[in-house]
Design an enzyme around this catalytic site. Structure first.
Site, PDB file in Angstrom:
ATOM      1  N   SER A 141      17.978  68.342  56.712  1.00 54.59           N
ATOM      2  CA  SER A 141      19.131  67.478  56.402  1.00 54.59           C
ATOM      3  C   SER A 141      18.772  66.014  56.616  1.00 54.59           C
ATOM      4  O   SER A 141      19.277  65.129  55.930  1.00 54.59           O
ATOM      5  CB  SER A 141      20.326  67.844  57.287  1.00 54.59           C
ATOM      6  OG  SER A 141      20.714  69.182  57.087  1.00 54.59           O
ATOM      7  N   ASN A 142      17.864  65.784  57.566  1.00 57.77           N
ATOM      8  CA  ASN A 142      17.544  64.416  57.962  1.00 57.77           C
ATOM      9  C   ASN A 142      16.732  63.647  56.940  1.00 57.77           C
ATOM     10  O   ASN A 142      16.616  62.424  57.034  1.00 57.77           O
ATOM     11  CB  ASN A 142      16.813  64.427  59.305  1.00 57.77           C
ATOM     12  CG  ASN A 142      17.657  65.027  60.402  1.00 57.77           C
ATOM     13  OD1 ASN A 142      18.836  65.296  60.207  1.00 57.77           O
ATOM     14  ND2 ASN A 142      17.061  65.248  61.559  1.00 57.77           N
ATOM     15  N   HIS A 150      39.573  20.664  45.800  1.00 54.47           N
ATOM     16  CA  HIS A 150      40.602  20.733  46.851  1.00 54.47           C
ATOM     17  C   HIS A 150      41.973  21.047  46.255  1.00 54.47           C
ATOM     18  O   HIS A 150      43.010  20.666  46.818  1.00 54.47           O
ATOM     19  CB  HIS A 150      40.679  19.422  47.657  1.00 54.47           C
ATOM     20  CG  HIS A 150      39.398  19.025  48.297  1.00 54.47           C
ATOM     21  ND1 HIS A 150      39.035  19.413  49.571  1.00 54.47           N
ATOM     22  CD2 HIS A 150      38.367  18.265  47.826  1.00 54.47           C
ATOM     23  CE1 HIS A 150      37.849  18.904  49.862  1.00 54.47           C
ATOM     24  NE2 HIS A 150      37.415  18.217  48.822  1.00 54.47           N
ATOM     25  N   SER A 203      58.230  42.387  35.826  1.00 52.86           N
ATOM     26  CA  SER A 203      59.293  42.441  36.822  1.00 52.86           C
ATOM     27  C   SER A 203      60.303  43.518  36.473  1.00 52.86           C
ATOM     28  O   SER A 203      60.586  43.770  35.291  1.00 52.86           O
ATOM     29  CB  SER A 203      60.000  41.087  36.918  1.00 52.86           C
ATOM     30  OG  SER A 203      61.136  41.164  37.763  1.00 52.86           O
ATOM     31  N   SER A 204      60.868  44.127  37.522  1.00 56.76           N
ATOM     32  CA  SER A 204      61.924  45.121  37.318  1.00 56.76           C
ATOM     33  C   SER A 204      63.296  44.476  37.226  1.00 56.76           C
ATOM     34  O   SER A 204      64.284  45.154  36.931  1.00 56.76           O
ATOM     35  CB  SER A 204      61.908  46.122  38.481  1.00 56.76           C
ATOM     36  OG  SER A 204      62.156  45.443  39.700  1.00 56.76           O
ATOM     37  N   LYS A 257      59.412  38.403  32.227  1.00 55.31           N
ATOM     38  CA  LYS A 257      58.370  37.926  33.136  1.00 55.31           C
ATOM     39  C   LYS A 257      57.080  38.714  32.912  1.00 55.31           C
ATOM     40  O   LYS A 257      57.093  39.942  32.808  1.00 55.31           O
ATOM     41  CB  LYS A 257      58.825  38.063  34.583  1.00 55.31           C
ATOM     42  CG  LYS A 257      57.945  37.322  35.590  1.00 55.31           C
ATOM     43  CD  LYS A 257      58.591  37.348  36.972  1.00 55.31           C
ATOM     44  CE  LYS A 257      57.880  36.437  37.942  1.00 55.31           C
ATOM     45  NZ  LYS A 257      56.512  36.865  38.228  1.00 55.31           N
ATOM     46  N   GLU A 264      44.993  40.554  39.678  1.00 54.19           N
ATOM     47  CA  GLU A 264      45.430  41.110  40.962  1.00 54.19           C
ATOM     48  C   GLU A 264      44.681  42.385  41.313  1.00 54.19           C
ATOM     49  O   GLU A 264      44.313  42.604  42.482  1.00 54.19           O
ATOM     50  CB  GLU A 264      46.935  41.346  40.926  1.00 54.19           C
ATOM     51  CG  GLU A 264      47.727  40.038  40.886  1.00 54.19           C
ATOM     52  CD  GLU A 264      49.183  40.190  40.506  1.00 54.19           C
ATOM     53  OE1 GLU A 264      49.891  39.169  40.458  1.00 54.19           O
ATOM     54  OE2 GLU A 264      49.619  41.339  40.237  1.00 54.19           O
TER      55      GLU A 264
END
Length: 467
Positions: free
Chosen positions: A140-141, A188, A318-319, A324, A331
């Site tokens: 296994s090693n 910035h 959007s709900s 929208k 994301e």
């Protein structure tokens, strides 16, 4: 009911195993001992483990250590593992023995029982023995570290690298298409000297290109494998020619070249190559998060944000708010990036636990690596096809914001000096005027001189305006 189980034995004695299961006693013990999570080794790992077992059987047969009938049966059963036909038999939790011995024995038992039945023997008979035959010349090693490299290297080269290449191509195309779009630079998060939208996208393309090179380098780090080291790196209980022969077969089966490690002690105890390979994924996640976040900011609005680009509309956002639309592809990339960064911590900690001659956190390292490759591949593919390829430049908005950008006054430094240019910029902001209007009102330059110094295209290239 008794008919639903068969009794198998291992070094600890008898244990009941489901009659329908191809796995045996050691798998059953691990199944009972580690009811920790619902995380299992992914398909890529099981496929790679099957490749190692088939390659080992071929090598042992060539060396006349394994007879032709057993070798053929093991190879056929191993191909059933490679193809995914026996995936339901790989039942063990990721959180198990740190060497992955339980999963190696899971494979040995499944292949042994499948091969035994192919030879006309009963399931559980050990006509083909899981240790003596399927695990011959192995431990296994060295099997689990080898499988980790085979699975990750093939996935990096065959899955993630092509996805990243497609993203790079899409970004290069956008860079070329947007090369004539002048816009405000930002440092910035504040207005800075002008750039071209094409330059911005060209920067993204270059980041991705460098990530591809890092991924390739990471995959190359995984070329050396541990097979042949057996238990502690000494190669005990294997033929001297076994590693070379087996690894040649691994390369052929995987379609990607591998070679025996130059030092089995380093490869079995240390996981430095694995940590290094995942560092390329961590850097890639960092780059992708920056790009995805930029795109959602550049597309923010539609009336109260920057709005310099438009992302494809792919679903309602959007709900409750009609109409929208959100930057959902950006994301998902950002969340995937965060997950990959977390996996890098897991792999980094795991790499620290190569205690003496063996690392004892290999299963979770393998899972983290393969998850990172898989989710990055899926994320990048969706991002490319459903976001990048459909991006459009809002040219009028870019021009509108650029006209109001006080940093354009920077181009006047060589003509009127920093102090006067600073006064122009501040006045423009205070009075809501363009730099050109303020310079005219202050009678600092002629219209012809203004045209030379305020040539926006020239500002996006090296050199001193007005020369």
């Amino acid at each position: 009911m008794a008919d639903d189980f068969r009794t198998e034995r291992d070094s600890l004695g008898p244990i009941d195993v489901p009659a329908s299961a191809l796995y045996g006693a050691q798998t059953q013990r691990a199944l009972d001992n580690f009811p920790v999570s619902d995380l299992r080794f992914p398909r890529a790992f099981i496929r790679a483990l099957g490749i190692v077992k088939v390659a080992a059987a071929r090598a042992n047969n060539e060396l006349e250590l394994l007879d032709d009938d057993k070798a053929a049966a093991i190879e056929q059963a191993g191909h059933d593992v490679i193809s995914g036909l026996l995936d339901d038999e790989f039942v063990l939790d990721i959180f198990q023995t740190g060497s992955g011995t339980s999963t190696n024995m899971n494979a040995n038992e499944v292949i042994a029982n499948q091969a035994s039945e192919m030879l006309g023997a009963e399931r559980g008979s050990k006509a083909v023995h899981p240790n003596d035959d399927v695990n011959m010349s192995q431990s296994s090693n060295d099997v689990i570290p080898t499988t980790m490299h085979v699975a990750a290297r093939t996935a990096l080269l065959n899955d993630l690298a092509p996805a990243m290449e497609a993203l790079h191509t899409a970004l290069v195309e956008k860079a070329e298409a947007f090369d004539d779009v002048m816009k405000s630079g930002r440092t910035h998060l504040m207005d800075a000297t002008p750039i071209r939208l094409g330059q911005e996208f060209g920067g993204y393309a270059a980041q991705v290109q460098k990530c591809i090179a890092r991924i390739q380098h990471g995959a190359d780090e995984l070329t050396e494998v541990a097979l042949g080291g057996t238990a502690t790196g000494t190669g005990l209980n294997r033929h001297t020619e076994f590693p070379e022969r087996a690894i040649k077969h691994i390369s052929g089966l995987a379609g990607v070249p591998f070679e025996e490690t130059s030092n089995h002690f380093a490869e079995q105890a240390g996981k430095d190559a694995y940590v290094q390979a995942h560092s390329a994924l961590n850097t890639t996640a960092t780059a992708l998060l920056k790009i995805a976040n930029d795109l959602r900011l550049l597309s923010s609005g539609p009336t109260s944000g920057i709005g310099e680009i438009t992302l494809p509309t792919i679903q309602p956002g959007s709900s409750i708010m009609p109409g929208k639309v959100n930057p959902v592809q950006s994301e998902q990339v950002m969340m995937v990036a965060a997950r990959v960064m977390g996996n890098h911590t897991t792999i980094t900690v795991g790499g620290q636990h190569g205690n003496f001659e063996l690392n004892v956190m290999m299963p979770v390292m393998a899972h983290a690596m393969l998850e990172s490759i898989s989710i990055l591949t899926g994320s990048v593919t969706a991002f490319t096809e459903k976001c990048i390829e459909g991006i459009e430049a809002n040219r009028e908005r870019c021009q509108e914001l650029l006209e109001l950008n006080p940093s354009i006054a920077t181009a006047l430094n060589s003509a009127i000096g920093y102090d006067k240019a600073s006064t122009v910029a501040k006045t423009a902001v205070k009075e809501g005027k363009t730099v050109r209007e303020v310079v005219r009102e202050m009678d600092l330059l002629t219209d012809e001189e203004l045209d030379d110094y305020l040539d926006v295209r020239a500002m996006t290239e090296p050199g001193v305006p007005g020369e």
